[in-house]
Design a protein around this motif. Structure first.
Motif: not given
Length: 409
Positions: A266-281
């Motif tokens: 089970v996964s939540r696709p929006s988490d991948a986008i948020a993880a990318k944003e955390a890398t940018d931060e």
């Protein structure tokens, strides 16, 4: 005998030094900066670069976060996916036939749809060698898929109850570009699974479910009939009520496969986008540190300018002291000069940082956002740097004896 009374001498108080009004202090400090324009410009430039770097990094990072929030609001953060994992024996598992129906019975679930990966390959025509499939996956898709995953059709139309039973295909944006398909219609066909399929639609790019961009999607019935599809869903997409996403996510595995919940992913696709944003931060934090270093270097430049200013203006200091200026007034004058110099650099850096943020955000198509706390913090940082940089030169100027200062003139 005559006694003459002599009155006691009245002590004469020395005159008090004239007080400098704040306006006078600023005027005197400003005249000191005006006499050295090039040196002031170069010193203020160091401060401006540091502040611009910090404001730019914070502004670009905030603008990126705002764009992410806007994008997630449009795509939705309530999409969950269910897929088969590894079985207990280590082999490939598959979801039960009733997985979609069982997931749909969960109370907070709004919609359910699914795709199933087939073994078929797709080519531009029947002359392309079989090994040059381009990695495009062919999926059986439910007719309600776009509403669940938020997919949009850029050209043509989506599968429906009528054409889902016939050789019709909808291409993802990347798949269509790779196959050289830019239009739809009865005359536009691709070679799929050893027969011709008519391209009825082309999807727009979907950032939330990027696998659909490189997919060829056919109807569920025709996939079972013509492509040897076994009928098992490889991914079940679920939209949950926004406030119940975590609760639905916690029970999806056991609901989709009650006999073996551990064999469900089970996964939540929006988490991948948020993880990318955390890398940018994280990268933004590094750049913010570099901006702070630049600001520190600018502060050293201000201190150097003020020390040289004291040495060059010894005669002015001696003349003002001999005319009654106190040490405090001399100290206040030079400290005010340092603060003005830093404030000029900070104001220039603030405008430059806002301009950089606005330009980059406009280029990326983001909303330009510069937090008020960043602007206030930038100005406060310049004043602190200016105060620290000007403290020693101001004290040194105040301690300079008038006679020594005039003798060196």
């Amino acid at each position: 005998m005559t006694v003459t009374l002599v009155p006691a001498p009245v002590p004469v108080r020395p005159p008090r030094p004239a007080r400098l009004r704040p306006v006078d202090v600023v005027r005197v400090a400003g005249s000191g900066l005006h006499s050295r324009p090039m040196r002031v410009f170069l010193s203020a430039l160091g401060i401006a670069i540091g502040i611009a770097a910090m404001i730019g990094v914070v502004g670009i990072s905030t603008s990126s976060q705002e764009e992410l929030n806007r994008k997630l609001d449009a795509l939705g953060t309530n999409l969950l996916t269910v897929g088969p994992g590894q079985s207990f024996g280590g082999g490939e598992a598959h979801l039960p036939d009733a997985a979609e129906d069982m997931v749909g019975r969960i109370g907070p679930v709004e919609s359910v749809s699914a795709v199933g990966l087939t073994d078929a390959k797709v080519y531009r025509n029947d002359h392309v060698p079989t090994e040059r499939s381009g990695g495009i996956g062919v999926y059986a898709a439910r007719t309600g898929l776009p509403a669940t995953v938020g997919a949009e059709v850029a050209e043509g139309r989506w599968l429906n109850a009528a054409n889902a039973r016939y050789p019709a295909v909808v291409l993802g944006s990347a798949a269509a570009q790779q196959l050289g398909v830019h239009d739809t219609g009865a005359e536009v066909q691709v070679w799929l699974g050893g027969r011709w399929f008519t391209v009825v639609g082309i999807l727009a790019s979907n950032e939330l479910v990027p696998t659909m961009d490189s997919a060829a999607l056919v109807g569920w019935p025709v996939a079972e009939e013509l492509l040897g599809f076994d009928g098992y869903a490889t991914t079940v997409y679920t939209r949950a009520v926004q406030g119940s996403v975590a609760d639905v996510q916690s029970v999806l595995g056991a609901t989709a496969n009650p006999e073996d919940p551990s064999a469900v992913q089970v996964s939540r696709p929006s988490d991948a986008i948020a993880a990318k944003e955390a890398t940018d931060e994280t990268l933004a934090g590094l750049l913010l540190g570099l901006g702070a270093v630049a600001l520190l270097v600018g502060g050293v430049g201000v201190a150097n300018t003020m020390v040289i200013s004291v040495l060059e203006r010894r005669s002015e200091i001696g003349l003002r002291r001999s005319m009654g200026a106190t040490k405090g007034q001399i100290r206040t004058q030079f400290l005010c000069e340092s603060l003005l110099l830093s404030a000029l650099g900070g104001l220039g850096g603030l405008l430059l940082g806002i301009g950089v943020t606005g330009g980059y955000a406009s280029y990326q198509g983001w909303p330009a956002v510069v937090p008020a706390w960043a602007m206030a913090g930038g100005i406060a940082a310049t004043l602190v740097i200016g105060g620290l940089a000007g403290f020693y030169p101001a004290v040194r100027a105040a301690r300079l004896p008038p006679t020594e200062a005039l003798a060196s003139a």
